[in-house]
Design an enzyme around this catalytic site. Structure first.
Site, short mmCIF file in Angstrom:
data_model
loop_
_atom_site.label_atom_id
_atom_site.label_comp_id
_atom_site.label_asym_id
_atom_site.label_seq_id
_atom_site.Cartn_x
_atom_site.Cartn_y
_atom_site.Cartn_z
N LYS A 683 0.75 -1.24 -0.06
CA LYS A 683 -0.27 0.04 -0.11
C LYS A 683 0.86 1.31 0.11
O LYS A 683 1.35 1.71 1.10
CB LYS A 683 -0.84 0.23 1.19
CG LYS A 683 -1.68 1.43 1.37
CD LYS A 683 -2.43 1.28 2.63
CE LYS A 683 -2.73 2.76 2.98
NZ LYS A 683 -2.29 3.85 2.38
N GLU A 764 8.61 2.14 11.65
CA GLU A 764 9.65 3.24 11.56
C GLU A 764 8.77 4.61 11.69
O GLU A 764 7.89 4.76 10.75
CB GLU A 764 10.16 3.31 10.22
CG GLU A 764 11.12 1.99 10.04
CD GLU A 764 12.29 2.26 10.92
OE1 GLU A 764 12.84 3.10 11.70
OE2 GLU A 764 12.96 0.96 11.33
N CYS A 798 12.41 12.12 7.42
CA CYS A 798 12.03 11.76 8.81
C CYS A 798 13.51 11.96 9.56
O CYS A 798 13.59 12.21 10.79
CB CYS A 798 11.68 10.27 9.10
SG CYS A 798 12.35 9.15 7.78
N GLU A 894 6.76 16.86 15.86
CA GLU A 894 7.26 16.74 14.73
C GLU A 894 6.59 17.74 13.66
O GLU A 894 5.24 17.53 13.58
CB GLU A 894 7.24 15.11 14.19
CG GLU A 894 8.19 14.99 12.91
CD GLU A 894 8.09 13.59 12.28
OE1 GLU A 894 9.23 13.29 11.67
OE2 GLU A 894 6.87 13.05 12.53
#
Ligand SMILES: Cc1cc2nc3c(=O)[nH]c(=O)nc-3n(C[C@H](O)[C@H](O)[C@H](O)COP(=O)(O)OP(=O)(O)OC[C@H]3O[C@@H](n4cnc5c(N)ncnc54)[C@H](O)[C@@H]3O)c2cc1C
Length: 1015
Positions: A683, A764, A798, A894
């Site tokens: 996906k 992750e 990231c 974040e």
């Protein structure tokens, strides 16, 4: 008639004769310098430490700091120098103030050996002395590492100022030879092009030229009025083509097209140099006015070999020293043969190269007053004097500037003086015989193995080992490391720029297509589509991808489950080969895929190429790793029993990927699952679903069987959640936000009715990555790397820097340069090459980031926000907040955009505490030149990937296995040697081989897989 070689020998002998009449050691001035250089030549470790110490010294302000660094750099020395340093350090501890000053004074003395003056007035004293010795000058302003456009403006202004001073102070000076003096103006300025534009990008020479030309024109105009000469220095290979293009362009402009007082450098160590020189000569002839070429061998050999090895590029420089020497002589001939249009200057300290030029000029009937020899200030003094005495024209290259900007120059000179293969060392330090020094380099080349070496990477490795013998230990790979990464595309080559442009325009014609799901090898349209749009231009639809719902998810699980029964028994070799074929297809379609990423996710060229390279690397690396772990391994050697450890695949893997590395992360997780024998439901993120469709296409072309891989874009909250909870999904490989990651982690922990396996989750998530800049850091590098880490690809990695931690002590210095650097980065549509900051991915991200900027304004101080971002598209201005405290939201959450929070701390203790004080532990960076502080950072910073003295983004497969812990992830490492184990369950098979007390003497090694039926 005597041969050229005997002419060369005769002229060389004459030079040596004169040199020997005025003996001077290589290191003529400071005794301290002499001693240091002598030690450096004896001991490579000492040399490395000395150069590093020299490099950091100017940035140290307190004497105590100097002494600490001295101790840190030299405490581990093994041989003769150690007692000296230890005594020095003991004394220094008693009187740090005195010792610090003495050391600084001594090293400054070393620098003064190569730097002719601090400022224009200062340098005049020396130029007058040289004039008395009949030596001319070209002055170079130190200050190569500019990080912002403000700094480039300053450099341009200093060039103008220098020109004025030189012209004023040398009024009335005449040419020492008095012949052909119009070819050799007294005032001569050498300019470093990269110091005039901070955003030079090899992929975009046109942009560089558009910025450089306006900065250069006022300098050239003034030089013309003052009848001065301007020379373009040549720097690293990345800037070479742009420098040549700029030279040709600007000196073809109406204003300068007949101006003869311009020159450029050609580096004979470059394989391209002959073609470049011939091209310049053709250009010069078409232009119809004289120009000059300074021929050198080249000052960046180590840098070029390291850089090309790191990036997997063909190395642009020759590997063998005699190859450069031979080429220097060949180019000398070309210059002389074209003397009617080009004036030659020879920048070499090598008596053989010099004598060759003299002899050849004679042979070709060129008057000695029509070319010149150039030397570096502070080097080869006796040779300069000898040439003047013989009657040649000599000019000295005189760097001017402060010690700090001069450090990289100084280190290059130190390297040159101590280089194993350099002429100066051979003649003045090792007393190699004159006959040997004058030998024809062609002979040396013939003697070396097979003459000219090929351009492969292995050869670079060997050449580097030869060059750095004591480093060879560190260049040797660990036993398990046999993986060579795929190369990055080198956009310095016009050919690659053209391919990328072509791919972009072709891709543009293909936008808007529809893409089906792929379930069990069948194309499925669902009547519903997800539109993937171009974030630079949201009206443009990149593609419409069928949207899977629950029904399609069910079909995909069934297909994957059924396919698993066969795929699991396929040999790992077959699976590894599938990945290798996929990598080859990606390589073939490399530019097309990169172009797609530019449109679909707003990646700048080099970032897009980097993503494809990473995807290729994942395929090849995992194929290699699977071969290493695929075969059953004997656990222990005991008689009578065989125990074999091996792995089984887990089952059906659901791979859920983000959009920011649309091929690499999706491809990495998918290929890891496939090669380990799992079947996959893939996906992609909705925003990068077309890239996902391409990956499906590639793996199908590579031969993935029906049902083994199923392409299923859809809504995470609906179809995604359904699959996470599905009893028949055994493994979830997820990379994405913390919010979704934690939900998956939790949900996967629940065992559903009928579930066979405990679900394995590879998770992750995000980061809140910190970089600390220590008080002695090299700011030229730290600012560039931090700016890129924070704003490159819009801060949407990231690994991106989002918290910059600065020590009180250097806060002001860093901020002053950082703000200007942020104001200089290129923001724009990434279809253009050389863009650093493009659009963020979509409107949701755009609004979320803007919201964080508002939060930042209310919590902290808005120190900088870019104004000039494109009005259309999701462009967020690069933004910097100061006065940020660790507990503020902008320091904890974040943001995933081009926003940096700067935190000021008192000392390194506090810096590390702040860096570690978040929920995340993904990447972190530390800039320092203190070995002790570096050791401490290595040990204490909490992050899965800690980067010292480099950017905190750009992990390379196999080299920097990537992934974090705490709330950044489950501690897995994509691209690491243990990554595939996450996709496997270990088994041990034990067989007693004893029959009635008898066992074979030796247990045979099991050489096959446990596959059934065996094929
Ligand atoms: C006036 C002047 C201006 C200069 N301007 C520039 C400039 O603009 N740009 C620039 O790059 N350099 C410039 N240089 C520096 C110059 O490149 C070095 O000083 C020069 O390369 C040293 O060469 P040499 O002939 O004096 O010594 P040599 O000892 O004969 O040659 C040393 C050189 O050989 C080459 N070399 C060393 N090892 C190898 C190897 N294993 N394989 C292949 N080649 C090898 C390297 O270029 C090295 O510098 C300039 C030098 C002078 C004198």
């Amino acid at each position: 008639m005597r041969s050229l070689q005997s002419e060369i020998e005769q002229r060389g002998a004459r030079i040596f004769e004169l040199v020997n009449q005025h003996p001077e050691s290589l290191f003529s001035r400071a005794a301290f310098y002499q001693r240091m250089m002598a030690l450096s030549m004896r001991d490579e470790q000492f040399k490395a430490q000395l150069f590093r110490f020299v490099d950091v010294l100017p940035s140290l302000r307190r004497s105590g700091e100097i002494v600490e660094h001295l101790e840190e750099y030299f405490e581990d020395l093994r041989d003769g120098f150690a007692p000296l340093v230890h005594t020095g350090v003991r004394l220094a501890r008693i009187a740090p103030w005195v010792s610090g000053r003495v050391l600084r004074w001594n090293i400054s003395g070393m620098a003064r050996q190569f730097i002719a003056g601090k400022n224009p007035d200062d340098v005049m004293k020396m130029l007058r002395k040289r004039r008395a010795q009949k030596i001319g000058f070209t002055v170079d302003l130190l200050g190569e590492a500019v990080v912002s456009e403000t700094e480039t403006d300053e450099y341009a202004a200093r060039c103008l100022d220098l020109l004025e001073t030189l012209a004023r102070e040398t009024r009335g000076w005449t040419d020492p030879l008095g012949r052909n003096s119009e070819l050799f103006p007294v005032v001569n300025l050498s300019v470093k092009i990269s110091a005039l534009y901070s955003q030079m990008n090899p992929a975009d020479p046109a942009d560089a030229i558009a910025h450089l030309a306006p900065k250069l024109r006022p300098i050239l105009r003034r030089a013309r009025e003052l009848r001065a000469f301007i020379n373009f220095d040549m720097e690293s290979y990345a800037h070479k083509n742009t420098t040549l293009e700029l030279f040709k362009k600007i000196f073809t402009e109406e204003e300068f097209k007949d101006w003869p007082r311009a020159g450029i450098v050609i580096q004979a160590y470059l394989r391209d140099s002959e073609a470049d020189l011939r091209d310049l000569i053709d250009w010069g002839r078409a232009r119809g006015a004289r120009f000059a070429v300074r021929l050198v061998k080249g000052a960046y050999w180590d840098y070029e070999t390291i850089k090309s090895r790191q990036n997997g590029w063909d190395c642009p420089v020759y590997f063998q020293k005699p190859e450069s020497d031979v080429n220097f002589e060949a180019l000398t001939r070309i210059l002389f043969e074209n003397e009617s249009i080009v004036t030659a200057a020879f920048g070499s300290h090598n008596v053989r190269s010099i004598a060759h030029a003299q002899a050849l000029a004679d042979e070709l009937g060129i008057d000695p007053s029509r070319f010149e020899f150039q030397f570096l200030y502070g080097m080869a003094g006796p040779i300069k004097r000898a040439l003047v005495e013989i009657g040649y024209r000599v000019r000295e290259y005189c760097p001017v500037g402060e010690l700090l900007p001069g450090m990289s120059y100084l280190v290059r000179r130190l390297l040159e003086n101590t280089s194993n293969e350099g002429f100066l060392r051979a003649k003045f330090a090792e007393n190699v015989s004159e006959q040997e020094l004058l030998r024809n380099p062609c002979e040396l080349l013939r003697k070396s193995r097979n003459g000219v070496l090929p351009r492969s990477n292995n050869v670079t490795k060997n050449a580097m080992k030869d060059r750095h013998p004591s480093h060879s230990r560190s260049l040797e790979a660990s036993p398990g490391d046999t993986y060579e990464n795929a190369p990055l595309t080198n956009f310095v080559h016009q050919e690659n720029q053209d391919k990328m442009r072509k791919a972009l325009s072709e891709m543009r014609t293909r936008l808007g297509k529809e893409y089906p799901l792929v379930i069990n090898g069948e194309r499925v349209f669902t009547g519903k589509t997800i539109a993937s749009i171009n974030p630079s231009s949201p009206d443009d639809v990149v593609g419409a991808v069928a949207e899977a719902g629950i029904a399609e998810a069910e079909r995909a699980v069934k297909a994957a489950r059924d396919a698993f029964e066969k795929w699991r028994w396929t040999s790992f070799e077959e699976r590894a080969q599938l990945l290798e074929r996929a990598a080859a297809i990606m390589e073939r379609r490399r530019f097309e895929l990169a172009a797609l990423e530019v449109f679909e996710v707003g990646k700048p060229w080099m970032e897009a190429d980097g993503d494809i390279r990473e995807a290729i690397d994942f395929c090849l690396f995992y194929a290699q790793q699977m071969r290493l772990i695929g075969r059953p391994r004997l656990t222990q050697q005991v008689p009578g029993e065989e125990s074999y450890y091996h792995y089984w695949p887990r089952g059906v893997a659901f791979v859920v990927a983000p959009w920011n590395f649309p091929l690499a992360i999706l491809g990495g997780m998918t290929t890891a699952a496939l090669v380990t024998g799992n079947t996959v439901i893939m996906k992609p993120a909705e925003q990068s679903a077309v890239c996902g469709a391409m990956l499906m296409e590639i793996l199908e072309e590579a031969g993935v069987p029906r049902g083994v891989l199923n392409y299923l874009p859809g809504k995470g909250s609906v179809m995604g959640a359904h699959l996470v909870d599905h009893k028949d999904v055994d493994l979830i490989a997820f990379t994405g936000s913390r919010e979704v990651g934690l939900r998956i982690w939790e949900s996967a922990g629940i065992t559903r009715p009928g579930q066979r396996e405990l679900k394995r989750v590879i998770c992750e998530m995000g980061g809140k990555n910190a970089v600390i800049i220590d008080s002695d850091a090299d700011l030229d590098e730290a600012i560039v790397d931090c700016t890129y880490s924070a704003f490159g690809y819009q801060g949407q990695k990231c690994s991106a820097l989002s918290r910059l931690i600065l020590l009180e002590e250097n806060y002001d210095r860093v901020m002053e340069r950082l703000l200007k650097a942020a104001a200089s980065v290129r923001v724009g549509n990434p279809e253009e090459p050389g863009i650093t900051v493009g659009p963020v991915i979509d409107e949701t991200a755009y609004n979320r980031i803007l919201n964080y900027i508002e939060i930042g304004k209310s919590e902290a101080t808005l120190a900088y926000q870019r104004k000039d971002v494109p009005p259309k598209g999701f462009f967020i201005p690069p933004t910097i907040f100061t006065n940020v405290k660790p507990n503020m939201r902008i320091a904890r959450e974040e943001i995933f955009g081009p926003v940096v929070s700067v935190l000021k701390v008192r000392n390194l203790d506090e810096a590390i505490a702040v860096a570690n004080g978040t929920d995340y532990a993904l990447t972190a960076g530390f800039f320092s030149r203190s070995p002790a502080n570096i050791e401490r950072a290595k040990a204490q910073i909490e992050a899965g990937n800690v980067y010292i003295n480099r950017s905190c983004t750009g992990a390379v497969v196999g080299r920097h296995p990537f992934g974090g812990f705490k709330m950044s992830g489950g501690g897995t490492k994509a691209g690491g040697t243990d990554y595939l184990l996450q996709f496997l369950v270990p088994r041990v098979v034990t067989e007693s081989v004893t029959r009635h007390g008898f066992a074979p003497e030796e247990t045979p090694r099991y050489r096959d897989e446990f596959l059934w039926p065996k094929r």
